[in-house]
Structures are given as structure tokens and as C-alpha cells.
Design a protein around this motif. Structure first.
Motif, short mmCIF file in Angstrom:
data_model
loop_
_atom_site.label_atom_id
_atom_site.label_comp_id
_atom_site.label_asym_id
_atom_site.label_seq_id
_atom_site.Cartn_x
_atom_site.Cartn_y
_atom_site.Cartn_z
N UNK A 1 6.45 -25.57 -2.91
CA UNK A 1 5.29 -24.78 -2.54
C UNK A 1 4.74 -25.15 -1.18
N UNK A 2 5.64 -25.54 -0.27
CA UNK A 2 5.19 -26.10 1.02
C UNK A 2 4.54 -25.04 1.91
N UNK A 3 4.82 -23.77 1.69
CA UNK A 3 4.22 -22.74 2.54
C UNK A 3 2.84 -22.30 2.05
N UNK A 4 2.37 -22.88 0.95
CA UNK A 4 1.06 -22.54 0.43
C UNK A 4 -0.06 -23.24 1.18
N UNK A 5 -1.28 -22.98 0.75
CA UNK A 5 -2.49 -23.51 1.40
C UNK A 5 -2.43 -25.03 1.54
N UNK A 6 -2.23 -25.73 0.45
CA UNK A 6 -2.22 -27.20 0.50
C UNK A 6 -0.92 -27.70 1.11
N UNK A 7 0.19 -27.04 0.79
CA UNK A 7 1.49 -27.49 1.28
C UNK A 7 1.57 -27.54 2.79
N UNK A 8 1.00 -26.55 3.47
CA UNK A 8 1.05 -26.53 4.93
C UNK A 8 0.26 -27.70 5.52
N UNK A 9 -0.91 -27.98 4.95
CA UNK A 9 -1.70 -29.12 5.43
C UNK A 9 -0.98 -30.44 5.15
N UNK A 10 -0.41 -30.56 3.95
CA UNK A 10 0.28 -31.79 3.58
C UNK A 10 1.48 -32.03 4.48
N UNK A 11 2.29 -30.99 4.71
CA UNK A 11 3.47 -31.14 5.56
C UNK A 11 3.08 -31.58 6.96
N UNK A 12 2.01 -31.02 7.49
CA UNK A 12 1.54 -31.38 8.83
C UNK A 12 1.11 -32.84 8.89
N UNK A 13 0.36 -33.28 7.88
CA UNK A 13 -0.11 -34.67 7.85
C UNK A 13 1.06 -35.64 7.73
N UNK A 14 2.00 -35.34 6.83
CA UNK A 14 3.14 -36.24 6.65
C UNK A 14 4.03 -36.28 7.88
N UNK A 15 4.18 -35.14 8.57
CA UNK A 15 4.98 -35.11 9.80
C UNK A 15 4.35 -35.94 10.90
N UNK A 16 3.03 -35.96 10.95
CA UNK A 16 2.31 -36.70 11.99
C UNK A 16 2.20 -38.19 11.68
N UNK A 17 2.06 -38.54 10.40
CA UNK A 17 1.66 -39.89 10.04
C UNK A 17 2.76 -40.74 9.41
N UNK A 18 3.91 -40.16 9.11
CA UNK A 18 4.98 -40.95 8.47
C UNK A 18 6.30 -40.72 9.20
N UNK A 19 7.27 -41.56 8.90
CA UNK A 19 8.63 -41.34 9.40
C UNK A 19 9.53 -40.83 8.27
N UNK A 20 8.91 -40.26 7.23
CA UNK A 20 9.67 -39.76 6.10
C UNK A 20 10.56 -38.59 6.51
N UNK A 21 11.69 -38.46 5.83
CA UNK A 21 12.54 -37.30 5.98
C UNK A 21 11.94 -36.20 5.10
N UNK A 22 11.47 -35.13 5.72
CA UNK A 22 10.68 -34.13 5.01
C UNK A 22 11.48 -32.87 4.72
N UNK A 23 11.45 -32.47 3.46
CA UNK A 23 12.05 -31.22 3.00
C UNK A 23 10.97 -30.40 2.33
N UNK A 24 11.08 -29.09 2.44
CA UNK A 24 10.13 -28.21 1.78
C UNK A 24 10.82 -27.04 1.12
N UNK A 25 10.32 -26.66 -0.05
CA UNK A 25 10.78 -25.45 -0.72
C UNK A 25 9.66 -24.43 -0.73
N UNK A 26 10.01 -23.19 -0.48
CA UNK A 26 9.02 -22.12 -0.47
C UNK A 26 9.71 -20.79 -0.75
N UNK A 27 8.93 -19.79 -1.06
CA UNK A 27 9.47 -18.44 -1.22
C UNK A 27 9.46 -17.69 0.11
N UNK A 28 8.75 -18.24 1.10
CA UNK A 28 8.67 -17.55 2.39
C UNK A 28 8.49 -18.59 3.49
#
Length: 344
Positions: A30-57
Motif C-alpha cells: 500500500x505504498x502509494x496510499x496516504x501513509x505509504x507515501x510519507x513512510x517511503x519518503x521518511x525511510x528513503x531519507x533516514x535509512x540505508x534500507x533497500x526499499x520495495x513497495x507494492x501498490x495498485x498504481x
């Protein structure tokens, strides 16, 4: 398409050099949803995690480090294929139908998305023999009809959901607890209370008010602001603070445990409206729209957040007034864009 796993776009390299240690590989559903977009942005800025997201759009502003794929969690084969590819070490499960009003209109669609999607995720993890830390995000709506003397609500409060959405999230919560116990899966549950901030759909109360105010200011709407029940009291937290809590829970939450997320302070919808109106110079007439009144209304809700505060040190940082102003400014910018739209 059954079993379809489609890459939308990739911000990751084709290969990773040998002997280079991998960062934590985290999947956000649900990364393209309201919370998912904010969470992805924070994790991209603050961690070195390898980030994957699933979404319908897809959506604009996808973080460069996020690898995004189109996956329908209602499709068990698509979920299995996606997990087999990603093999995540951490999962934050946000994908859901989260609108209470919509759940009354389409209860089965809400159940299919929220319950079947979660079950497909957990079953695929088990079938593949994976052991990721999993954060299952449910909702304060599992508590349902809360009496004033029961506020603030602790995590051991009984479930009394009062709408189809709340019932679906209670089932999701119980499934997560069951799989944690039956299969020793490291699952953490989060029960967020109402969260607000930029990017929220105007079907929800705060962006609905902000959009109407901005449209009235711009002359795009008559000076009438339509509302539902203004006496209900809710526990509002900024979405960016909620996203921080999810990161902490994935990193340090206790498997098998459940955590409330909220401010702990109930605010009436009337108070929220008055704060927003104090930020504008326009005069509006407030009218009740019967279509905005729910069949069953929960009068009050607020979280006891002692568990997440004491064990993880989380506290909300962003005051309600700032959250409301940020939402209003977002809708003012949209109103200006609407004024410039050709044909107006």
C-alpha cells in the motif's frame, strides 16, 4: 491478471556488488496510499534500507531508492510471486480499504481487501519459509463503541467494532495474532488512531474541511461549508509522526505485541473546524449534510500510548495546529492551480 507481478519502476541497481553487506530489505504494501507515501519518503531519507513497495498504481514523487511493483494483494499467486522475488527482511503492511463511509457502501469489497489481502500475505510468507519482521497496521476502529469513562483506551480493551471497516480490521488484527502464535512469526501489530496531514483524500474530515475553505477563498465554491457530526471527539496525530512510529515498531517492536499510536487527547470535530476557520478571513455558513452522518457514530476515541512511549520512546512531535495549517496550505495551492486551469 491472476498471478501477475508487474514492475512499475525501479530505483535500484540491476545488481549489488559481491561482498557488500545488504541493508535491511523492507517491503511496504500500500505504498502509494496516504501513509505509504510519507513512510517511503521518511525511510528513503533516514535509512540505508533497500526499499520495495507494492501498490495498485504509481504516483508522482516516488523516492529514487524505492523499487515499486503493481501487486494486488487479493491475488494469492501475485503475492507469492512478489515475495519470492523480494524476499524481504521486514514488511510494513499498510494496504487497505480505509474509508469507514466506503465500508458501509461496499462491505464485501472492504473485507476482501483488508482480510483476504492480509491472509494472502501471511500464508505466502509461511509457504515460502520466510521469516521477515512484519508490522501489521490495523486501526483504532477495532475498539469501536467506547464509553467516555473508558478513555484513554489501552491495548487490552475489548473489541466492539461499530462499522464494517472496524470489523475487517479486527479480523486482520486477530489473524496477525494467530499467525504470530501458531507459526512463531515475528509479527508486531499497530493500532493507529486518526491521523492527518498533507496528501490525505478529501473523503476524510480534515481535508474535506480544508478543501472547502480553500475553494471558498478562491471563489470556486459558495460560502457554505458542509459538515457531518461535529460533536464526535477523535484522537488526531500527524501522519509524519505515525510514520516514525511504524519505523520504530519495525526496528524494535516486540514480536507478538500490539501498540496503540495516537496523541492521547480527544478533540471534537467542532474544535478542529474552528481551528481551520481561524486560519482564514472568509465568512462561511456551516451546514449539516445528512449524507455525511454515519449509521453508527462512535462518540469519543483516544489512545493510551504508554506502551509505545515507555518501551520505544516515541512521542508525537507535530502539533495539531501545524498539521491543520499544512493541510490547508496544500488545498490552497490546489485551488490556485484549479483557478489557472484552462476553460475556467
Amino acid at each position: 491478471m491472476p498471478g501477475h507481478y508487474g514492475i512499475i519502476r525501479s530505483g535500484m541497481p540491476d545488481s549489488i556488488p559481491e561482498k557488500e553487506p545488504l541493508p535491511l530489505r523492507v517491503l511496504i504494501t500500500g505504498v502509494s496510499g496516504f501513509v505509504g507515501r510519507h513512510l517511503a519518503s521518511i525511510l528513503a531519507q533516514e535509512t540505508d534500507w533497500e526499499l520495495w513497495g507494492w501498490a495498485r498504481r504509481s504516483w508522482t514523487g516516488i523516492p529514487n531508492r524505492l523499487q515499486l511493483a503493481r501487486v494486488d494483494l487479493r491475488d494469492p499467486e501475485a503475492v507469492r510471486q512478489g515475495l519470492a522475488l523480494v524476499r524481504p527482511e521486514g514488511i510494513i503492511h499498510l494496504a487497505a480499504q480505509s474509508d469507514v463511509a466506503e465500508s458501509w457502501k461496499d462491505p464485501w469489497g472492504t473485507f476482501e481487501t483488508n482480510v483476504r489481502g492480509t491472509l494472502n500475505l501471511l500464508e505466502s510468507i509461511r509457504a515460502l519459509g520466510l521469516q521477515p519482521r512484519v508490522l501489521i497496521v490495523t486501526s483504532n476502529e477495532v475498539y469501536g463503541l467506547i464509553r467516555p469513562e473508558e478513555v484513554p483506551v489501552r491495548e487490552d480493551h475489548p473489541f466492539r467494532p461499530a462499522n464494517p471497516y472496524g470489523i475487517s480490521k479486527a479480523a486482520q488484527d486477530w489473524l496477525a495474532a494467530l499467525y504470530a502464535t501458531a507459526y512463531a512469526m515475528p509479527i508486531i501489530r499497530a493500532r493507529p488512531f486518526n491521523h492527518i496531514g498533507p496528501g490525505q483524500d478529501p473523503r476524510f474530515v480534515v481535508p474535506s474541511f480544508a478543501r472547502q475553505i480553500a475553494w471558498i477563498e478562491a471563489g470556486l465554491q459558495d460560502p457554505v461549508l458542509w459538515v457531518g457530526n461535529l460533536e464526535a471527539r477523535r484522537d488526531f496525530t500527524d501522519v509524519r509522526d505515525v510514520a516514525r512510529a511504524y519505523r520504530l515498531l519495525l526496528e524494535r517492536g516486540e514480536p507478538g505485541e500490539v501498540y496503540n499510536i495516537g496523541s492521547g487527547r480527544p478533540r471534537s470535530i467542532r474544535e478542529v473546524l474552528e481551528l481551520l476557520l481561524s486560519m482564514t478571513q472568509v465568512n462561511v455558513r456551516v451546514e449539516v449534510d445528512p449524507q455525511r452522518i454515519r449509521p453508527v457514530e462512535i462518540p469519543i476515541s483516544a489512545a493510551d500510548t504508554a506502551r509505545i512511549r515507555e518501551r520505544l520512546g516515541w512521542e508525537p512531535r507535530i502539533p495539531l495546529e501545524q498539521s491543520l495549517r499544512d493541510v490547508l496550505e496544500e488545498w490552497r495551492a490546489r485551488a490556485r492551480a484549479e483557478q489557472r486551469r484552462p476553460g475556467r
